[in-house]
Write an enzyme that holds these catalytic residues in place. Sequence first.
Site, PDB file in Angstrom:
ATOM      1  N   ILE A 153       7.290 -14.333  21.313  1.00 37.11           N
ATOM      2  CA  ILE A 153       8.259 -14.231  20.204  1.00 37.11           C
ATOM      3  C   ILE A 153       9.707 -14.457  20.658  1.00 37.11           C
ATOM      4  O   ILE A 153      10.458 -15.185  20.032  1.00 37.11           O
ATOM      5  CB  ILE A 153       8.148 -12.853  19.493  1.00 37.11           C
ATOM      6  CG1 ILE A 153       6.692 -12.457  19.262  1.00 37.11           C
ATOM      7  CG2 ILE A 153       8.999 -12.814  18.206  1.00 37.11           C
ATOM      8  CD1 ILE A 153       6.027 -12.896  18.006  1.00 37.11           C
ATOM      9  N   ARG A 167      19.077   4.374  19.381  1.00 37.40           N
ATOM     10  CA  ARG A 167      19.087   3.497  18.192  1.00 37.40           C
ATOM     11  C   ARG A 167      17.783   3.607  17.419  1.00 37.40           C
ATOM     12  O   ARG A 167      17.770   3.454  16.203  1.00 37.40           O
ATOM     13  CB  ARG A 167      19.273   2.033  18.612  1.00 37.40           C
ATOM     14  CG  ARG A 167      20.687   1.683  19.028  1.00 37.40           C
ATOM     15  CD  ARG A 167      20.828   0.192  19.207  1.00 37.40           C
ATOM     16  NE  ARG A 167      20.150  -0.509  18.120  1.00 37.40           N
ATOM     17  CZ  ARG A 167      19.660  -1.728  18.180  1.00 37.40           C
ATOM     18  NH1 ARG A 167      19.778  -2.413  19.292  1.00 37.40           N
ATOM     19  NH2 ARG A 167      19.067  -2.287  17.151  1.00 37.40           N
ATOM     20  N   LYS A 222      11.847   3.125  12.358  1.00 33.90           N
ATOM     21  CA  LYS A 222      13.128   2.414  12.269  1.00 33.90           C
ATOM     22  C   LYS A 222      12.966   1.159  11.411  1.00 33.90           C
ATOM     23  O   LYS A 222      13.768   0.894  10.518  1.00 33.90           O
ATOM     24  CB  LYS A 222      13.591   2.018  13.689  1.00 33.90           C
ATOM     25  CG  LYS A 222      14.727   1.016  13.712  1.00 33.90           C
ATOM     26  CD  LYS A 222      15.166   0.719  15.123  1.00 33.90           C
ATOM     27  CE  LYS A 222      14.695  -0.595  15.679  1.00 33.90           C
ATOM     28  NZ  LYS A 222      15.116  -1.811  14.996  1.00 33.90           N
ATOM     29  N   ASN A 223      11.909   0.399  11.686  1.00 33.45           N
ATOM     30  CA  ASN A 223      11.760  -0.885  11.001  1.00 33.45           C
ATOM     31  C   ASN A 223      11.281  -0.743   9.557  1.00 33.45           C
ATOM     32  O   ASN A 223      11.119  -1.753   8.862  1.00 33.45           O
ATOM     33  CB  ASN A 223      10.822  -1.806  11.792  1.00 33.45           C
ATOM     34  CG  ASN A 223      11.469  -2.265  13.092  1.00 33.45           C
ATOM     35  OD1 ASN A 223      12.635  -1.965  13.354  1.00 33.45           O
ATOM     36  ND2 ASN A 223      10.713  -2.975  13.913  1.00 33.45           N
ATOM     37  N   ARG A 242      18.026 -15.217  18.642  1.00 32.02           N
ATOM     38  CA  ARG A 242      18.117 -14.554  17.341  1.00 32.02           C
ATOM     39  C   ARG A 242      19.006 -15.292  16.334  1.00 32.02           C
ATOM     40  O   ARG A 242      20.037 -14.778  15.891  1.00 32.02           O
ATOM     41  CB  ARG A 242      18.538 -13.099  17.519  1.00 32.02           C
ATOM     42  CG  ARG A 242      17.735 -12.409  18.608  1.00 32.02           C
ATOM     43  CD  ARG A 242      17.781 -10.939  18.538  1.00 32.02           C
ATOM     44  NE  ARG A 242      16.817 -10.395  17.585  1.00 32.02           N
ATOM     45  CZ  ARG A 242      16.593  -9.094  17.428  1.00 32.02           C
ATOM     46  NH1 ARG A 242      17.287  -8.239  18.112  1.00 32.02           N
ATOM     47  NH2 ARG A 242      15.705  -8.675  16.560  1.00 32.02           N
ATOM     48  N   PRO A 243      18.611 -16.501  15.963  1.00 30.46           N
ATOM     49  CA  PRO A 243      19.382 -17.260  14.975  1.00 30.46           C
ATOM     50  C   PRO A 243      19.203 -16.701  13.551  1.00 30.46           C
ATOM     51  O   PRO A 243      18.390 -15.806  13.339  1.00 30.46           O
ATOM     52  CB  PRO A 243      18.781 -18.664  15.059  1.00 30.46           C
ATOM     53  CG  PRO A 243      17.419 -18.477  15.612  1.00 30.46           C
ATOM     54  CD  PRO A 243      17.417 -17.224  16.431  1.00 30.46           C
ATOM     55  N   ARG A 278      21.229  -5.731  14.288  1.00 32.28           N
ATOM     56  CA  ARG A 278      20.736  -6.996  13.750  1.00 32.28           C
ATOM     57  C   ARG A 278      20.236  -6.828  12.312  1.00 32.28           C
ATOM     58  O   ARG A 278      20.428  -7.691  11.458  1.00 32.28           O
ATOM     59  CB  ARG A 278      19.606  -7.472  14.678  1.00 32.28           C
ATOM     60  CG  ARG A 278      18.689  -8.490  14.106  1.00 32.28           C
ATOM     61  CD  ARG A 278      19.044  -9.882  14.515  1.00 32.28           C
ATOM     62  NE  ARG A 278      18.216 -10.848  13.819  1.00 32.28           N
ATOM     63  CZ  ARG A 278      18.468 -12.139  13.768  1.00 32.28           C
ATOM     64  NH1 ARG A 278      19.517 -12.643  14.385  1.00 32.28           N
ATOM     65  NH2 ARG A 278      17.687 -12.955  13.127  1.00 32.28           N
ATOM     66  N   ASP A 333       7.443  -5.576  20.474  1.00 34.97           N
ATOM     67  CA  ASP A 333       8.165  -4.333  20.755  1.00 34.97           C
ATOM     68  C   ASP A 333       7.385  -3.391  21.674  1.00 34.97           C
ATOM     69  O   ASP A 333       7.948  -2.414  22.175  1.00 34.97           O
ATOM     70  CB  ASP A 333       8.486  -3.599  19.438  1.00 34.97           C
ATOM     71  CG  ASP A 333       9.621  -4.276  18.673  1.00 34.97           C
ATOM     72  OD1 ASP A 333      10.290  -5.150  19.247  1.00 34.97           O
ATOM     73  OD2 ASP A 333       9.834  -3.916  17.495  1.00 34.97           O
ATOM     74  N   CYS A 345      19.802  -5.953  19.755  1.00 35.50           N
ATOM     75  CA  CYS A 345      19.321  -6.077  21.135  1.00 35.50           C
ATOM     76  C   CYS A 345      19.439  -7.523  21.625  1.00 35.50           C
ATOM     77  O   CYS A 345      19.165  -8.457  20.878  1.00 35.50           O
ATOM     78  CB  CYS A 345      17.857  -5.681  21.206  1.00 35.50           C
ATOM     79  SG  CYS A 345      17.613  -3.919  21.058  1.00 35.50           S
TER      80      CYS A 345
HETATM   81  C1  UD1 Z   1      12.000  -7.582  13.731  1.00 37.67           C
HETATM   82  C2  UD1 Z   1      12.003  -6.155  14.202  1.00 37.67           C
HETATM   83  C3  UD1 Z   1      12.026  -6.111  15.725  1.00 37.67           C
HETATM   84  C4  UD1 Z   1      10.897  -6.954  16.307  1.00 37.67           C
HETATM   85  C5  UD1 Z   1      10.864  -8.350  15.686  1.00 37.67           C
HETATM   86  C6  UD1 Z   1       9.627  -9.136  16.075  1.00 37.67           C
HETATM   87  C7  UD1 Z   1      13.142  -4.997  12.402  1.00 37.67           C
HETATM   88  C8  UD1 Z   1      14.364  -4.291  11.940  1.00 37.67           C
HETATM   89  N1  UD1 Z   1      13.168  -5.493  13.655  1.00 37.67           N
HETATM   90  O1  UD1 Z   1      13.206  -8.197  14.190  1.00 37.67           O
HETATM   91  O2  UD1 Z   1      11.858  -4.750  16.112  1.00 37.67           O
HETATM   92  O3  UD1 Z   1      11.094  -7.090  17.696  1.00 37.67           O
HETATM   93  O4  UD1 Z   1      10.868  -8.273  14.255  1.00 37.67           O
HETATM   94  O5  UD1 Z   1       8.481  -8.461  15.718  1.00 37.67           O
HETATM   95  O6  UD1 Z   1      12.159  -5.069  11.701  1.00 37.67           O
HETATM   96  N2  UD1 Z   1      13.986 -16.516  14.078  1.00 37.67           N
HETATM   97  C9  UD1 Z   1      14.515 -17.771  13.838  1.00 37.67           C
HETATM   98  N3  UD1 Z   1      15.411 -17.907  12.807  1.00 37.67           N
HETATM   99  C10 UD1 Z   1      15.777 -16.867  12.013  1.00 37.67           C
HETATM  100  C11 UD1 Z   1      15.223 -15.596  12.256  1.00 37.67           C
HETATM  101  C12 UD1 Z   1      14.325 -15.451  13.304  1.00 37.67           C
HETATM  102  O7  UD1 Z   1      14.194 -18.725  14.527  1.00 37.67           O
HETATM  103  O8  UD1 Z   1      16.594 -17.074  11.111  1.00 37.67           O
HETATM  104  C13 UD1 Z   1      13.038 -16.338  15.199  1.00 37.67           C
HETATM  105  C14 UD1 Z   1      13.510 -15.357  16.277  1.00 37.67           C
HETATM  106  O9  UD1 Z   1      14.372 -15.960  17.194  1.00 37.67           O
HETATM  107  C15 UD1 Z   1      12.188 -14.935  16.892  1.00 37.67           C
HETATM  108  C16 UD1 Z   1      11.218 -14.973  15.708  1.00 37.67           C
HETATM  109  O10 UD1 Z   1      11.854 -15.759  14.693  1.00 37.67           O
HETATM  110  O11 UD1 Z   1      11.778 -15.873  17.847  1.00 37.67           O
HETATM  111  C17 UD1 Z   1      10.866 -13.642  15.148  1.00 37.67           C
HETATM  112  O12 UD1 Z   1      12.046 -12.877  14.925  1.00 37.67           O
HETATM  113  P1  UD1 Z   1      12.181 -11.906  13.676  1.00 37.67           P
HETATM  114  O13 UD1 Z   1      10.832 -11.544  13.162  1.00 37.67           O
HETATM  115  O14 UD1 Z   1      13.149 -12.482  12.716  1.00 37.67           O
HETATM  116  O15 UD1 Z   1      12.841 -10.631  14.336  1.00 37.67           O
HETATM  117  P2  UD1 Z   1      13.694  -9.581  13.548  1.00 37.67           P
HETATM  118  O16 UD1 Z   1      13.271  -9.597  12.114  1.00 37.67           O
HETATM  119  O17 UD1 Z   1      15.120  -9.713  13.886  1.00 37.67           O
END
Ligand code: UD1
Length: 433
Positions: free
Chosen positions: A341, A412, A27-28, A127-128, A98, A319, A122
């Site tokens: 995380i 999903r 998926k990712n 998730r900012p 997302r 995950d 999810c």
């Molecule tokens: C991706 C994966 C998800 C996995 C996650 C962490 C995909 C499609 N999804 O999600 O399966 O659980 O990585 O390995 O690849 N953060 C901020 N600001 C931002 C963006 C993120 O503070 O603008 C924070 C998040 O709140 C979190 C951390 O960064 O604490 C990591 O999140 P992130 O790696 O961005 O997760 P996703 O990319 O959404």
Amino acid sequence: MLKDKFLIKGLAGKKKLKGKIAVAGAKNAVLPALASSILFKDKFCISNAPEISDAKYMIELLENLGAETSKKLKKTLCIETKNINRSEINVDISNKLRASIILTGPLLARFGEVSFSHPGGCIIGKRPVNIFLDGYRKMGAKVTEKNGKYHIKIKAEKLEGAKIFLKKVSVTGTETLMLAGVLAKGKTILENSAMEPEIKHLAEFLNSCGAKIKGAGTPIIEITGGGLLSTKGKVYKTLPDRIETGSFLILGALSADNLEITNCIPEHIDSLIELLRQSGISINTQKNKIHIKRNAKVKNNVLNSIEVRTHEYPGFATDLQAPMCVFLTQTTGESKVHETIFEGRLNHTNDLIKMGADITMWNPHQVTVKGPTVLRGKELEGPDLRAGLAYVIAAIIAKGDSVVNNVHYIDRGYEKIEERLRDIGVDIKRVNQ
Ligand code: UD1
């Protein structure tokens, strides 16, 4: 929406699963690959694409923007983006996933503007989107926000290369800014980038199509921008899903008599393999498969307790934390889990407690699991994609029957999971409500 549920008959701790289970495309990996189609002037095709609802939503989003999509073979999708005529990402669809945010990078870079609402997905924490917005500002775009809706527009003719330090290691943040950099003017340097294998693999494919990306798979990625890319008939092959691989391995460790996990890349889950071995499980890995047998070697049938700390890749994947918690209910002594995380990702432990697990939550990031405990079949509400699959694993090892609701979350990210589990001996049925 039809809400399916799974009915699962537990094995009451018996080790009965056998045969082969093949891992599907990730998926990712497929989601950022689909978004990257916007960087191409010609048709972009993806093989080994998993048949999961998140990929379906991403395709719907691309079609809604004006892209043309087709299916060549069962698992090969093609996207042609030359007729994209909108820069607004559909709210209803992006509420469901997302990863829709990845589209914003290539759209902004190619068409000069993009609007989107705060994306869904999810509910595992805040998730900012600040990393994305800060990156776009640095690259010379103006960001306006009104009532949770963002509008980004570039001020000059093109997005400009910039040095961007990611405040947190973000997977989709890295991917999105990397894709934006491919069409920007000059050099973009991403510091503190995520190092997930899906990022490196996509960068390698983009490079084979004309992109200039250096350092993907390390914390510093350097992208020299240029014009639209061309596949010239090359096909992107989706990597095997390492989270699915890890989940099958945990299931195997708990309930396999003799199980082979095929179509996978074991080294992508080294952190999990290391922990399971530390616990006493013997695992045999080859290049693209993993073999796990009833662990006669485990002394007196006792699995050692362990400490799990989630971490960005190559650390232990967040995950896999929920399925790992199920494993820990069967280890002897006290295991610790530190989820570093996300802040809402240990709530699933409440349901494991209802099933009989002995788990204490110290704060939203830390639990201890005492074991071994017998889990009892229950009716469970799958709270999200990964925890949903963890509940399926818990139901399989439990004593008695379970019902896992909210299967749409599991759909999903996991392709026809019940059919594949049935093939290795799991008694699982999908029922439409
Ligand atoms: C991706 C994966 C998800 C996995 C996650 C962490 C995909 C499609 N999804 O999600 O399966 O659980 O990585 O390995 O690849 N953060 C901020 N600001 C931002 C963006 C993120 O503070 O603008 C924070 C998040 O709140 C979190 C951390 O960064 O604490 C990591 O999140 P992130 O790696 O961005 O997760 P996703 O990319 O959404």
